[in-house]
Design a protein around this motif. Structure first.
Motif, PDB file in Angstrom:
ATOM      1  N   LYS A   1     -62.692 -21.097  78.258  1.00 38.11           N
ATOM      2  CA  LYS A   1     -62.794 -20.368  79.519  1.00 38.11           C
ATOM      3  C   LYS A   1     -62.489 -18.878  79.365  1.00 38.11           C
ATOM      4  O   LYS A   1     -62.291 -18.184  80.358  1.00 38.11           O
TER       5      LYS A   1
ATOM      6  N   GLN B   1     -63.552 -30.426  82.174  1.00 36.31           N
ATOM      7  CA  GLN B   1     -62.901 -31.348  83.116  1.00 36.31           C
ATOM      8  C   GLN B   1     -62.124 -32.419  82.371  1.00 36.31           C
ATOM      9  O   GLN B   1     -60.995 -32.772  82.760  1.00 36.31           O
ATOM     10  N   GLU B   2     -62.700 -32.933  81.295  1.00 34.87           N
ATOM     11  CA  GLU B   2     -62.010 -33.935  80.485  1.00 34.87           C
ATOM     12  C   GLU B   2     -60.763 -33.339  79.831  1.00 34.87           C
ATOM     13  O   GLU B   2     -59.703 -33.980  79.805  1.00 34.87           O
TER      14      GLU B   2
ATOM     15  N   PRO C   1     -54.161 -26.889  84.970  1.00 34.10           N
ATOM     16  CA  PRO C   1     -53.808 -28.307  84.834  1.00 34.10           C
ATOM     17  C   PRO C   1     -52.353 -28.531  84.450  1.00 34.10           C
ATOM     18  O   PRO C   1     -51.757 -29.551  84.844  1.00 34.10           O
TER      19      PRO C   1
ATOM     20  N   ARG D   1     -56.600 -20.939  91.890  1.00 28.57           N
ATOM     21  CA  ARG D   1     -56.681 -22.391  92.042  1.00 28.57           C
ATOM     22  C   ARG D   1     -55.297 -22.978  92.379  1.00 28.57           C
ATOM     23  O   ARG D   1     -55.177 -23.872  93.217  1.00 28.57           O
TER      24      ARG D   1
ATOM     25  N   SER E   1     -56.594 -20.343  81.322  1.00 25.55           N
ATOM     26  CA  SER E   1     -57.118 -21.390  82.211  1.00 25.55           C
ATOM     27  C   SER E   1     -56.298 -22.655  82.134  1.00 25.55           C
ATOM     28  O   SER E   1     -56.243 -23.435  83.088  1.00 25.55           O
TER      29      SER E   1
ATOM     30  N   PHE F   1     -63.120 -21.662  87.173  1.00 22.28           N
ATOM     31  CA  PHE F   1     -62.038 -22.144  86.309  1.00 22.28           C
ATOM     32  C   PHE F   1     -61.857 -21.241  85.082  1.00 22.28           C
ATOM     33  O   PHE F   1     -61.240 -21.652  84.095  1.00 22.28           O
TER      34      PHE F   1
ATOM     35  N   ASN G   1     -65.915 -31.808  77.529  1.00 24.17           N
ATOM     36  CA  ASN G   1     -66.105 -30.788  78.565  1.00 24.17           C
ATOM     37  C   ASN G   1     -64.765 -30.421  79.187  1.00 24.17           C
ATOM     38  O   ASN G   1     -63.768 -31.124  79.041  1.00 24.17           O
TER      39      ASN G   1
ATOM     40  N   ASP H   1     -67.723 -18.641  87.407  1.00 27.93           N
ATOM     41  CA  ASP H   1     -66.850 -19.712  86.931  1.00 27.93           C
ATOM     42  C   ASP H   1     -65.528 -19.681  87.693  1.00 27.93           C
ATOM     43  O   ASP H   1     -64.736 -18.756  87.548  1.00 27.93           O
TER      44      ASP H   1
ATOM     45  N   PHE I   1     -59.000 -30.711  80.849  1.00 24.89           N
ATOM     46  CA  PHE I   1     -57.986 -30.426  81.874  1.00 24.89           C
ATOM     47  C   PHE I   1     -57.267 -31.705  82.308  1.00 24.89           C
ATOM     48  O   PHE I   1     -56.051 -31.707  82.508  1.00 24.89           O
ATOM     49  N   SER I   2     -58.002 -32.793  82.447  1.00 24.59           N
ATOM     50  CA  SER I   2     -57.371 -34.075  82.812  1.00 24.59           C
ATOM     51  C   SER I   2     -56.416 -34.531  81.719  1.00 24.59           C
ATOM     52  O   SER I   2     -55.313 -35.018  81.993  1.00 24.59           O
TER      53      SER I   2
END
Length: 282
Positions: free
Chosen positions: A26, A78-79, A110, A150, A106, A142, A76, A140, A81-82
């Protein structure tokens, strides 16, 4: 693995933990921050430093500090960050203070999501040249320029104090006013700045808060920043229960002399030392 002057232990039971997040997908300008965790670990070797802090804590003997390695940063965002949120929450559930080695900024989103699940309410102290409050950057939401937008919009922090800012835009200032953020701009910082927080405190330290003379190993050089001593003094004077810290945006590819990595290690040591001393006083 990291060493921190010989303070790192191999133990299943611990109250202080280090975890790396080698992620820079990011970054909006230069890549390289994914190599930050490795560089910080290398600079922390006991062959070069000892485990004592300026405040008089011996990290080798006081507290149990472990290095839990790196979060898997593949896939990716999202994965990733989770995965970051789950990994940090697992450490917090063991009642351990967590130190995160970045990585671009970034990752703080999370990480703070995990802290906000554990600590309600949560205060944040953010060191940076930039407010990182863009609604989006280059489309973007994120980006590493957006994590605190955020965090604020999701109500993850009761208060946000930003220190060392010297690249604020009109958009940033509008958000500061709207959300009651305290922005302490570099031009307004006086000696002996003492900050006090009533709720558990998370510290996010972007190394470009330091002047490029003290921290050239970052992707965004913004002159006129904090000296290493100014930053350490602010941290040492803090009146707060510190529950976590991230140190982000080290770009080893620009850190030819290694002084930025050394500054990161020093910041982490002094924050850990302050935590150890406060816990001992209780």
């Amino acid at each position: 693995m990291t060493d921190f002057g010989g303070a790192i232990k191999q133990s299943q039971k611990f109250n202080l933990a280090i975890i790396g997040i080698p992620f820079d997908e990011k970054s909006c300008y230069l890549r390289g921050a994914a190599k930050g965790p490795q560089a910080i670990r290398a600079a922390s070797t006991g062959k070069a430093i000892n485990p004592w802090t300026e405040l008089g804590a011996n990290l080798e003997e006081e507290g149990v500090l472990v290095d839990l390695g790196d979060v898997d940063a593949s896939g990716n965002f999202q994965e990733v960050f989770s995965r970051i949120e789950r990994s940090v929450l697992e450490i917090l559930e063991k009642n351990a203070v967590t130190v995160v080695l970045g990585g671009d900024h970034s990752i703080t989103f999370p990480v703070v999501k995990a802290f906000a699940r554990r600590f309600k309410p949560l205060d944040i102290l953010h060191f940076d040249a930039h407010p990182d409050l863009y609604e989006e950057l280059y489309g973007d939401r994120f980006s590493h320029a957006c994590p605190f937008a955020r965090i604020i919009e999701q109500g993850l922090a009761r208060s946000l104090v930003q220190v060392g800012i010297r690249a604020a835009t009109g958009e940033h200032r509008a958000k500061v006013l709207k959300h009651g953020i305290r922005m302490i701009e570099m031009k307004d910082i006086k000696d002996n700045l003492c900050l006090e927080f009533s709720n558990p405190l998370y510290i996010s330290f972007d190394l470009d808060a330091l002047d490029p003379a003290f921290a050239p190993g970052v992707s965004h050089h913004e002159p006129g920043g904090l000296s290493s001593r100014q930053a350490l003094s602010i941290l040492q004077r803090l009146k707060a229960r510190i529950v976590g810290l991230d140190v982000v945006e080290l770009n080893p590819e620009r850190d030819v002399s290694g002084i930025t990595a050394a500054a990161a290690v020093k910041i982490i040591k002094e924050v850990l030392g302050k935590i150890v001393i406060l816990n001992k006083s209780k």
